[in-house]
Design a protein around this motif. Structure first.
Motif, PDB file in Angstrom:
ATOM      1  N   ARG A   1      23.377  52.787 -43.860  1.00 53.71           N
ATOM      2  CA  ARG A   1      24.604  52.832 -44.913  1.00 53.71           C
ATOM      3  C   ARG A   1      25.125  51.576 -45.299  1.00 53.71           C
ATOM      4  N   VAL A   2      26.245  51.514 -46.059  1.00 52.58           N
ATOM      5  CA  VAL A   2      26.790  50.295 -46.343  1.00 52.58           C
ATOM      6  C   VAL A   2      27.561  49.883 -45.138  1.00 52.58           C
ATOM      7  N   TYR A   3      27.781  48.318 -45.306  1.00 51.94           N
ATOM      8  CA  TYR A   3      28.118  47.709 -43.965  1.00 51.94           C
ATOM      9  C   TYR A   3      29.656  48.301 -43.330  1.00 51.94           C
ATOM     10  N   PRO A   4      30.673  48.590 -44.213  1.00 50.25           N
ATOM     11  CA  PRO A   4      31.734  49.005 -43.530  1.00 50.25           C
ATOM     12  C   PRO A   4      31.623  50.646 -43.166  1.00 50.25           C
ATOM     13  N   VAL A   5      30.995  51.293 -43.710  1.00 49.05           N
ATOM     14  CA  VAL A   5      30.815  52.873 -43.208  1.00 49.05           C
ATOM     15  C   VAL A   5      29.910  52.847 -41.968  1.00 49.05           C
ATOM     16  N   ALA A   6      29.010  51.918 -41.962  1.00 46.64           N
ATOM     17  CA  ALA A   6      27.958  51.747 -40.565  1.00 46.64           C
ATOM     18  C   ALA A   6      28.873  51.345 -39.271  1.00 46.64           C
ATOM     19  N   VAL A   7      29.862  50.535 -39.724  1.00 47.16           N
ATOM     20  CA  VAL A   7      30.876  50.075 -38.468  1.00 47.16           C
ATOM     21  C   VAL A   7      31.953  51.255 -38.437  1.00 47.16           C
ATOM     22  N   GLY A   8      32.223  51.855 -39.248  1.00 49.39           N
ATOM     23  CA  GLY A   8      33.238  52.971 -39.019  1.00 49.39           C
ATOM     24  C   GLY A   8      32.483  54.012 -38.178  1.00 49.39           C
ATOM     25  N   ILE A   9      31.247  54.542 -38.483  1.00 51.94           N
ATOM     26  CA  ILE A   9      30.764  55.592 -37.872  1.00 51.94           C
ATOM     27  C   ILE A   9      30.298  55.241 -36.210  1.00 51.94           C
ATOM     28  N   ALA A  10      30.078  53.736 -35.982  1.00 50.86           N
ATOM     29  CA  ALA A  10      29.827  53.290 -34.670  1.00 50.86           C
ATOM     30  C   ALA A  10      31.462  53.241 -33.751  1.00 50.86           C
ATOM     31  N   VAL A  11      32.395  53.007 -34.628  1.00 54.29           N
ATOM     32  CA  VAL A  11      33.632  53.067 -33.998  1.00 54.29           C
ATOM     33  C   VAL A  11      34.048  54.245 -33.601  1.00 54.29           C
ATOM     34  N   ALA A  12      33.655  55.349 -34.571  1.00 52.14           N
ATOM     35  CA  ALA A  12      34.002  56.899 -33.978  1.00 52.14           C
ATOM     36  C   ALA A  12      33.040  57.356 -32.859  1.00 52.14           C
ATOM     37  N   ALA A  13      32.054  56.826 -33.020  1.00 57.65           N
ATOM     38  CA  ALA A  13      30.982  57.430 -31.932  1.00 57.65           C
ATOM     39  C   ALA A  13      31.382  56.649 -30.415  1.00 57.65           C
ATOM     40  N   LEU A  14      31.832  55.656 -30.458  1.00 55.93           N
ATOM     41  CA  LEU A  14      32.197  55.013 -29.052  1.00 55.93           C
ATOM     42  C   LEU A  14      33.697  55.157 -29.001  1.00 55.93           C
ATOM     43  N   GLY A  15      34.488  55.939 -29.696  1.00 60.70           N
ATOM     44  CA  GLY A  15      35.880  56.018 -29.646  1.00 60.70           C
ATOM     45  C   GLY A  15      36.717  54.847 -29.304  1.00 60.70           C
ATOM     46  N   LEU A  16      36.418  53.875 -30.172  1.00 57.20           N
ATOM     47  CA  LEU A  16      37.087  52.601 -30.350  1.00 57.20           C
ATOM     48  C   LEU A  16      38.334  52.767 -31.439  1.00 57.20           C
ATOM     49  N   SER A  17      39.244  51.717 -31.362  1.00 57.64           N
ATOM     50  CA  SER A  17      40.394  51.919 -32.141  1.00 57.64           C
ATOM     51  C   SER A  17      39.834  51.359 -33.780  1.00 57.64           C
ATOM     52  N   PRO A  18      40.106  52.235 -34.643  1.00 57.11           N
ATOM     53  CA  PRO A  18      39.810  51.808 -36.018  1.00 57.11           C
ATOM     54  C   PRO A  18      40.602  51.013 -36.485  1.00 57.11           C
ATOM     55  N   ALA A  19      41.672  50.813 -36.059  1.00 59.77           N
ATOM     56  CA  ALA A  19      42.806  49.884 -36.703  1.00 59.77           C
ATOM     57  C   ALA A  19      42.500  48.374 -36.077  1.00 59.77           C
ATOM     58  N   ARG A  20      41.962  48.161 -35.015  1.00 55.66           N
ATOM     59  CA  ARG A  20      41.492  47.117 -34.581  1.00 55.66           C
ATOM     60  C   ARG A  20      40.368  46.686 -35.290  1.00 55.66           C
ATOM     61  N   ALA A  21      39.311  47.634 -35.443  1.00 55.90           N
ATOM     62  CA  ALA A  21      38.182  47.460 -36.075  1.00 55.90           C
ATOM     63  C   ALA A  21      38.087  46.788 -37.488  1.00 55.90           C
ATOM     64  N   VAL A  22      39.147  47.418 -38.297  1.00 58.89           N
ATOM     65  CA  VAL A  22      39.396  47.134 -39.505  1.00 58.89           C
ATOM     66  C   VAL A  22      39.782  45.625 -39.613  1.00 58.89           C
TER      67      VAL A  22
END
Length: 213
Positions: free
Chosen positions: A116-137
């Motif tokens: 998938r496109v890069y930011p969406v691929a990162v967002g999916i991984a963030v959700a899967a591992l229960g990480l902070s979306p705000a920090r990820a962005v």
């Protein structure tokens, strides 16, 4: 509860060593340097700040945050992002990095390997591992900015120290855009960086290139 390894995971994902090939993309910066539109550190900082506030930075931040939310339709977000790519090279940049990120992160962390496109691929991984979306962005945008500064250091008369000064000056912009992304929805995505988009189109025919985009 946040993963206690969150810092280490993000440091790995957004490190230049993570194999997404970010070093080979300039997001059209090579074109604007070649044509003389960006000639010094002040021009570089303004150019990157505009991309962050009004272009791919803001768009990617919103998409990443949305993809990390419970129940997100990742494929629909990815399709939207791909459709928004204004040129062949921009499409290549986000798809190739997204595919590489998804593949590597799946092998290492067991997350979804669907390209998938890069930011969406990162967002999916963030959700899967229960990480902070705000920090990820925030860290994603910092890595994006750092990569553009690195490209400029390699391509124009700009020393390493001046490059780091430019990146430091961009930190408030990164925080601003990341905070806005957390309050926005995909319906609020918009782009006002037409000159950068046109530069990306012109880059396809640049006679001598060291970057893929």
């Amino acid at each position: 509860m946040p993963d206690p390894r969150e810092d280490q995971i993000f440091q790995s994902w957004f490190s230049p060593a993570y194999p997404v090939g970010a070093f080979s993309y300039s997001h059209g910066l090579e074109q604007v340097i070649s044509e003389g539109s960006v000639v010094d550190s002040a021009g570089l900082m303004d150019w990157i700040a505009d991309i962050l506030r009004h272009g791919a930075g803001r768009t990617d931040g919103i998409l990443l945050y949305a993809a990390a939310m419970p129940g997100a339709d990742a494929q629909a977000l990815s399709d939207l992002a791909a459709a928004l790519a204004p040129s062949r090279e921009r499409h290549l940049e986000t798809m190739a990095q997204g595919e590489a990120f998804a593949r590597t992160t799946s092998d290492v962390w067991g997350t979804d390997a669907t390209p998938r496109v890069y930011p969406v691929a990162v967002g999916i991984a963030v959700a899967a591992l229960g990480l902070s979306p705000a920090r990820a962005v925030r860290l994603y945008l910092h890595a994006f900015s750092a990569n553009l500064v690195s490209a400029a250091v390699r391509y124009m008369p700009l020393g390493q120290t001046d490059g780091q000064k430019c990146l430091a000056a961009l930190l408030p912009v990164i925080e601003e855009v990341a905070a806005e992304a957390a309050k926005s929805t995909p319906d609020e995505i918009g782009n006002a960086t037409m000159a950068a988009d046109i530069a990306a189109m012109h880059h396809e025919t640049l006679p001598t290139r060291i970057f893929r985009t």
